[in-house]
Design an enzyme around this catalytic site. Sequence first.
Site, PDB file in Angstrom:
ATOM      1  N   HIS A  54       0.837  -1.195   0.000  1.00  0.00           N
ATOM      2  CA  HIS A  54       0.000   0.000   0.000  1.00  0.00           C
ATOM      3  C   HIS A  54       0.872   1.246   0.000  1.00  0.00           C
ATOM      4  O   HIS A  54       0.736   2.117  -0.847  1.00  0.00           O
ATOM      5  CB  HIS A  54      -0.926  -0.004   1.216  1.00  0.00           C
ATOM      6  CG  HIS A  54      -1.885   1.146   1.249  1.00  0.00           C
ATOM      7  ND1 HIS A  54      -1.497   2.423   1.594  1.00  0.00           N
ATOM      8  CD2 HIS A  54      -3.215   1.219   0.975  1.00  0.00           C
ATOM      9  CE1 HIS A  54      -2.538   3.240   1.530  1.00  0.00           C
ATOM     10  NE2 HIS A  54      -3.598   2.531   1.165  1.00  0.00           N
ATOM     11  N   GLY A  55       1.749   1.344   0.989  1.00  0.00           N
ATOM     12  CA  GLY A  55       2.723   2.424   1.003  1.00  0.00           C
ATOM     13  C   GLY A  55       2.369   3.635   1.833  1.00  0.00           C
ATOM     14  O   GLY A  55       3.240   4.442   2.147  1.00  0.00           O
ATOM     15  N   ASP A  56       1.092   3.791   2.204  1.00  0.00           N
ATOM     16  CA  ASP A  56       0.706   4.961   3.004  1.00  0.00           C
ATOM     17  C   ASP A  56      -0.454   4.591   3.920  1.00  0.00           C
ATOM     18  O   ASP A  56      -1.496   5.245   3.927  1.00  0.00           O
ATOM     19  CB  ASP A  56       0.332   6.126   2.081  1.00  0.00           C
ATOM     20  CG  ASP A  56       0.256   7.460   2.821  1.00  0.00           C
ATOM     21  OD1 ASP A  56       0.758   7.542   3.959  1.00  0.00           O
ATOM     22  OD2 ASP A  56      -0.307   8.426   2.266  1.00  0.00           O
ATOM     23  N   VAL A  57      -0.248   3.530   4.710  1.00  0.00           N
ATOM     24  CA  VAL A  57      -1.284   3.086   5.644  1.00  0.00           C
ATOM     25  C   VAL A  57      -1.336   4.065   6.816  1.00  0.00           C
ATOM     26  O   VAL A  57      -0.347   4.275   7.509  1.00  0.00           O
ATOM     27  CB  VAL A  57      -0.994   1.666   6.163  1.00  0.00           C
ATOM     28  CG1 VAL A  57      -2.033   1.253   7.191  1.00  0.00           C
ATOM     29  CG2 VAL A  57      -0.952   0.676   5.004  1.00  0.00           C
ATOM     30  N   ASN A  61      -6.363   7.357   5.718  1.00  0.00           N
ATOM     31  CA  ASN A  61      -6.635   6.622   4.482  1.00  0.00           C
ATOM     32  C   ASN A  61      -7.565   5.432   4.699  1.00  0.00           C
ATOM     33  O   ASN A  61      -7.707   4.584   3.823  1.00  0.00           O
ATOM     34  CB  ASN A  61      -5.330   6.145   3.838  1.00  0.00           C
ATOM     35  CG  ASN A  61      -4.624   7.265   3.097  1.00  0.00           C
ATOM     36  OD1 ASN A  61      -5.241   8.247   2.713  1.00  0.00           O
ATOM     37  ND2 ASN A  61      -3.323   7.116   2.905  1.00  0.00           N
TER      38      ASN A  61
END
Length: 219
Positions: A54-57, A61
Site C-alpha cells: 500500500h505504502g501509506d497506511v 486513508n
Amino acid sequence: MLVFEFVPRGSLHSVLHGAGKTLPLSLPVRLDIAIGSAEALAYMHSHGGHNHVHGDVKSGNILLDDNLTPKVSDFGSAKLVSVASRYSKWCVSGDMSYIDPIYIKSGRFTEKSDVYSFGVVLLELVTRKPAKYGDNSLYLDFIRSFKEEGNGRNLYDEEILSGDDARSYHHMECLDRISRLVVQCLKEDVDERPTMAEVVEELKQVKAIASGGSSSVAS
C-alpha cells in the site's frame, strides 16, 4: 470521469480525532474496523506481485461508511521509480508518523512496512490519540510505557474501560493483547513482525474475547 462510493463518515482519523463531539466507539466496533482494514491489506499482499504494498497506511486513508465498515483507500502511494538510472527502489511519500524507520534508513519498503504502519493505526484505535499530538509521538510514548510497565495501560482510551462489570475486565485483557500485537508490528527487525494475515487472525481472536468469549477460546 471516475465515480467512487460515497463514504459519509469520512476517515477513521476524523472519527477518532475530529474537532467537536466525537463518535462513541465500543471496543468491538474498533476491532471490526481494525479487522476489516487488516483484511484489505492482507488481501492486497497475497494477491499482488512482488512488493505489492500500500505504502501509506494511516488512519486518514481508512474511510468509514454509515455502518462504520472500513474502506482502505489511496492504494498505490508507493510507486516503483528508477533511481540513479541503473537501480530501482520503492519511493514512498507518506506521513512520517507512520513510515517504517527501516525504510528511512535503507530505502527498502516491503509488506512488513505496511505492517509497521498498521501497528500505529492500532495504537490510535486503542488510545484515541493521534500518531502525533502536540510535541508527543504516540509510538514513542507507547514504547516507553511498554518498557517501563509491561503494557500501555496508561494510554488506553478510558471510554473503552468505563464501567465495573465483567466486560470491562475482558476489555482490559483485550487491550493488553492488542498492545502485545502492536509491539510485534513495530519490531525493528522486519522478520520478527507478523504478516497482515497473522494480524487478522490475532485480531479475530481478540474480538472473540471482547464479544464475551474467554481467553482459552481465543488462544
